[in-house]
Design a protein around this motif. Structure first.
Motif, PDB file in Angstrom:
ATOM      1  N   GLU A  74     -14.701   3.703  -2.568  1.00 29.29           N
ATOM      2  CA  GLU A  74     -15.020   4.725  -3.534  1.00 29.29           C
ATOM      3  C   GLU A  74     -14.215   4.547  -4.805  1.00 29.29           C
ATOM      4  O   GLU A  74     -14.459   5.243  -5.781  1.00 29.29           O
ATOM      5  CB  GLU A  74     -14.751   6.109  -2.928  1.00 29.29           C
ATOM      6  N   ARG A  75     -13.246   3.681  -4.823  1.00 32.97           N
ATOM      7  CA  ARG A  75     -12.430   3.435  -6.003  1.00 32.97           C
ATOM      8  C   ARG A  75     -12.158   1.940  -6.093  1.00 32.97           C
ATOM      9  O   ARG A  75     -12.262   1.221  -5.105  1.00 32.97           O
ATOM     10  CB  ARG A  75     -11.111   4.212  -5.895  1.00 32.97           C
ATOM     11  N   PRO A  76     -11.822   1.457  -7.290  1.00 31.87           N
ATOM     12  CA  PRO A  76     -11.573   0.010  -7.435  1.00 31.87           C
ATOM     13  C   PRO A  76     -10.427  -0.446  -6.549  1.00 31.87           C
ATOM     14  O   PRO A  76      -9.346   0.149  -6.547  1.00 31.87           O
ATOM     15  CB  PRO A  76     -11.233  -0.141  -8.918  1.00 31.87           C
ATOM     16  N   GLN A  77     -10.674  -1.498  -5.800  1.00 31.04           N
ATOM     17  CA  GLN A  77      -9.662  -2.056  -4.914  1.00 31.04           C
ATOM     18  C   GLN A  77      -9.698  -3.576  -4.989  1.00 31.04           C
ATOM     19  O   GLN A  77     -10.732  -4.170  -5.304  1.00 31.04           O
ATOM     20  CB  GLN A  77      -9.888  -1.616  -3.463  1.00 31.04           C
ATOM     21  N   LEU A  78      -8.565  -4.175  -4.695  1.00 30.80           N
ATOM     22  CA  LEU A  78      -8.433  -5.616  -4.591  1.00 30.80           C
ATOM     23  C   LEU A  78      -8.162  -5.963  -3.137  1.00 30.80           C
ATOM     24  O   LEU A  78      -7.109  -5.592  -2.589  1.00 30.80           O
ATOM     25  CB  LEU A  78      -7.307  -6.127  -5.490  1.00 30.80           C
ATOM     26  N   HIS A  79      -9.125  -6.613  -2.510  1.00 29.68           N
ATOM     27  CA  HIS A  79      -8.970  -7.013  -1.108  1.00 29.68           C
ATOM     28  C   HIS A  79      -8.314  -8.385  -1.069  1.00 29.68           C
ATOM     29  O   HIS A  79      -8.835  -9.365  -1.617  1.00 29.68           O
ATOM     30  CB  HIS A  79     -10.332  -7.049  -0.417  1.00 29.68           C
ATOM     31  N   GLU A 157      -3.287  -8.115 -13.072  1.00 29.06           N
ATOM     32  CA  GLU A 157      -3.971  -7.415 -14.155  1.00 29.06           C
ATOM     33  C   GLU A 157      -5.423  -7.881 -14.191  1.00 29.06           C
ATOM     34  O   GLU A 157      -5.683  -9.082 -14.196  1.00 29.06           O
ATOM     35  CB  GLU A 157      -3.318  -7.686 -15.513  1.00 29.06           C
ATOM     36  N   VAL A 158      -6.345  -6.929 -14.198  1.00 28.31           N
ATOM     37  CA  VAL A 158      -7.774  -7.221 -14.306  1.00 28.31           C
ATOM     38  C   VAL A 158      -8.254  -6.603 -15.606  1.00 28.31           C
ATOM     39  O   VAL A 158      -8.147  -5.387 -15.801  1.00 28.31           O
ATOM     40  CB  VAL A 158      -8.559  -6.662 -13.108  1.00 28.31           C
ATOM     41  N   ARG A 168     -11.141  -2.376 -20.917  1.00 28.51           N
ATOM     42  CA  ARG A 168     -10.555  -1.614 -19.812  1.00 28.51           C
ATOM     43  C   ARG A 168      -9.644  -2.543 -19.019  1.00 28.51           C
ATOM     44  O   ARG A 168      -9.928  -3.744 -18.897  1.00 28.51           O
ATOM     45  CB  ARG A 168     -11.637  -1.027 -18.914  1.00 28.51           C
ATOM     46  N   LYS A 169      -8.564  -1.970 -18.475  1.00 27.74           N
ATOM     47  CA  LYS A 169      -7.608  -2.775 -17.735  1.00 27.74           C
ATOM     48  C   LYS A 169      -7.205  -2.041 -16.464  1.00 27.74           C
ATOM     49  O   LYS A 169      -6.949  -0.840 -16.484  1.00 27.74           O
ATOM     50  CB  LYS A 169      -6.366  -3.076 -18.584  1.00 27.74           C
ATOM     51  N   TRP A 170      -7.153  -2.798 -15.352  1.00 30.70           N
ATOM     52  CA  TRP A 170      -6.675  -2.284 -14.078  1.00 30.70           C
ATOM     53  C   TRP A 170      -5.469  -3.130 -13.640  1.00 30.70           C
ATOM     54  O   TRP A 170      -5.456  -4.349 -13.869  1.00 30.70           O
ATOM     55  CB  TRP A 170      -7.756  -2.366 -13.009  1.00 30.70           C
ATOM     56  N   GLU A 253      -5.499  -3.292  -1.876  1.00 36.36           N
ATOM     57  CA  GLU A 253      -4.607  -2.707  -2.872  1.00 36.36           C
ATOM     58  C   GLU A 253      -5.444  -1.924  -3.872  1.00 36.36           C
ATOM     59  O   GLU A 253      -6.437  -2.426  -4.395  1.00 36.36           O
ATOM     60  CB  GLU A 253      -3.805  -3.794  -3.606  1.00 36.36           C
ATOM     61  N   ASP A 254      -5.055  -0.666  -4.142  1.00 35.15           N
ATOM     62  CA  ASP A 254      -5.754   0.143  -5.132  1.00 35.15           C
ATOM     63  C   ASP A 254      -5.480  -0.383  -6.529  1.00 35.15           C
ATOM     64  O   ASP A 254      -4.323  -0.634  -6.894  1.00 35.15           O
ATOM     65  CB  ASP A 254      -5.310   1.603  -5.034  1.00 35.15           C
ATOM     66  N   LEU A 255      -6.547  -0.532  -7.311  1.00 31.64           N
ATOM     67  CA  LEU A 255      -6.432  -0.934  -8.709  1.00 31.64           C
ATOM     68  C   LEU A 255      -6.346   0.325  -9.567  1.00 31.64           C
ATOM     69  O   LEU A 255      -7.229   1.188  -9.520  1.00 31.64           O
ATOM     70  CB  LEU A 255      -7.626  -1.780  -9.137  1.00 31.64           C
ATOM     71  N   ILE A 256      -5.277   0.445 -10.330  1.00 36.30           N
ATOM     72  CA  ILE A 256      -5.041   1.617 -11.173  1.00 36.30           C
ATOM     73  C   ILE A 256      -5.433   1.276 -12.601  1.00 36.30           C
ATOM     74  O   ILE A 256      -4.918   0.323 -13.186  1.00 36.30           O
ATOM     75  CB  ILE A 256      -3.570   2.057 -11.105  1.00 36.30           C
TER      76      ILE A 256
END
Length: 512
Positions: A74-79, A157-158, A168-170, A253-256
């Motif tokens: 449901e939210r951006p994540q990095l697997h 950093e994405v 936009r940056k995560w 990991e949650d991407l903020i």
């Protein structure tokens, strides 16, 4: 068994084979309407019923089913997967997959990775979106050879940048463990699982075991075997400790998302050629500190009308500056200093040649600059103009004159729009160059950087320089590299357009 109406315990069975059961399950996972088996009741055989099942994967407006991995998050994540802490002292490969990214993100996302484990401390790659909407995974390789055991931080950093869209940056930061060479599997997994609560542990040969804590003292263990793999989990062991060891570890990991600046910093006085003028130079100080920030800085002969170089050289004798005489033995374009890799180089483009530490390098043969290198212009006549490389910084070089003009001027040749970073890495510099201020070029103009506090001050004619570190007293900032001369540049002047545009306010566009 297929064909039997009841199992060994006497329970009625539906009229279906294992192949039909597997087919129904696979079709259900794909999200297509299928015919499923009815409820099974005890007692007489119950007739089977058919019930259509709606698709489980959400469908995007373009008609493609959204990938399962994006529907689950449901939210951006990095697997992150593929990490094997047992491979201490060897090569490792981390597989990174994006999940739950917004639909409006760019089709290509820039990935920046920073860690002490990665070669050169950083790596850059790209996430590419497939036609179906999912993202192609990215692999990052590193080696733990000769690394001290312990935890190492990896920063991610994405960045999403696309025409017509706001950037936009995560970001996210995680820690991986480099264990001791003699560490046991139990120690490794105990340390790793204590800091990662949503880990997924995978076994070899396509056998996957997932261990996750659902809160409190409860524990959810899911063991799956695929492709003829065998997974066995025995929790009925005798009294004592049960050790489980697996080969690779994966987690999410949650991407903020963080705010991106709407626009870069604007310099109050844009320029790529300027100078610091010292009204009362003390012993050993220069009256003029000339600043240049161009891709290729040309050193050449001083001319009042249409000079061909950025840095204009004249001959200094015991009687002072001489704009004629031996100065005429300098070519209009004598030498070029430019950035080359992590350093800087010089190239002879003159008719009269140059000497580097007494040796002619050859025409059009770039040579790397090094600290203390002696640059003589020209090769045929001694003492016309002699420079020395007094500092090689991460973003530029400093040149001092070591002839009769030593107290008159020195030169900063800086890479345009390049920040040296803070804290500033140690660089080679002679004592008289180390005492000079640290300057850099950014946002179209020159800046002063305090090496102790990191404070950046934009340089302009209206800025007071008294409180800036290492700036000599009685100094002022001039918006021209040669404010003491009235230089005329016409339309035919052979100087780069960027230099002419930035310094055009100090030069006239017509002859006198």
């Amino acid at each position: 068994m297929p064909g039997n109406q009841a199992c060994e315990g006497g329970h009625a069975q539906a009229d279906s084979s294992s192949y039909a059961l597997l087919s129904a399950m696979r079709t259900t996972r794909s999200g297509l309407p299928v015919t499923t088996l009815g409820d099974v009741h005890t007692g007489p055989a119950a007739p089977s019923t058919t019930t259509p099942i709606a698709p489980v994967a959400p469908v995007s407006p373009n008609g493609y089913a959204r990938p399962l991995q994006r529907a689950q998050a449901e939210r951006p994540q990095l697997h992150i997967s593929g990490f094997d802490p047992r491979a201490a002292g060897g090569r490792q490969t981390l597989k990174m997959e994006l999940r739950g990214m917004p639909e409006a993100s760019a089709p290509q996302l820039a990935l920046a990775v920073q860690s002490e484990l990665i070669p050169h401390g950083a790596a850059r790659q790209q996430f590419v979106r497939a036609v179906g909407g999912d993202w192609r995974p990215v692999f990052v390789e590193f080696s733990s050879r000769d690394r001290e055991h312990g935890q190492y931080q990896i920063s991610i950093e994405v960045l999403s940048q696309h025409a017509g869209q706001a950037p936009r940056k995560w970001v996210c930061t995680f820690v991986i463990l480099v264990p001791r060479l003699d560490a046991t599997l139990t120690e490794i997994h105990r340390i790793f699982l204590s800091t990662h609560k949503n880990v997924r542990v995978m076994a070899d040969d396509a056998s996957i075991a997932r261990v996750s804590a659902s809160g409190g003292d409860s524990l959810d263990i899911d063991v799956t075997a695929r492709n003829a793999g065998i997974a066995h989990l025995d929790l009925n062991a005798p009294a004592g400790k049960v050790d489980l060891g697996f080969s690779t570890i994966a987690w999410d990991e949650d991407l903020i998302e963080i705010d991106m600046p709407a626009a870069g910093a604007v310099h109050p006085h844009a320029s790529c050629a300027a100078s610091l003028v010292n009204a009362a130079p003390e012993a050993g100080a220069q009256r003029q500190i000339r600043l240049f920030a161009v891709e290729e800085c040309v050193f050449g002969r001083f001319e009042l009308v249409d000079p061909e170089a950025h840095a204009l050289l004249t001959h200094y004798s015991a009687d002072g500056q001489d704009t004629n005489g031996l100065t005429r033995r300098l070519s209009g374009r004598h030498a070029i200093i430019r950035r080359a890799g992590a350093g800087f180089e010089i190239e002879d483009v003159s008719r009269y040649g140059i000497l580097l530490d007494g040796v002619w390098p050859g025409k059009h043969k770039p040579t790397a600059l090094r600290l203390g290198m002696r640059i003589e212009l020209t090769a045929s006549i001694k003492g016309v103009a002699v420079l020395q490389v007094s500092a090689i910084m991460p973003h530029g070089v400093i040149l001092h004159r070591i002839d009769q003009g030593a107290s008159a001027e020195c030169y900063y040749v800086l890479a345009p729009d390049t920040h040296p970073g803070f804290p500033v890495k140690t660089f080679a510099a002679a004592p008289h160059a180390a005492a000079l201020p640290l300057l850099f070029h950014g946002a179209g103009g020159f800046w002063h950087l305090d090496q102790l506090t990191g404070k950046e001050t934009a340089l302009a004619p209206t800025v007071s320089l008294e409180k800036l570190s290492r700036v000599p007293r009685h100094s002022r900032f001039a918006s021209d590299a040669y404010p003491e001369h009235w230089i005329i540049r016409t339309a035919g002047g052979d100087v780069s357009e960027a230099y002419r545009a930035s310094s055009g306010h100090a030069y006239h566009a017509q002859t006198a």
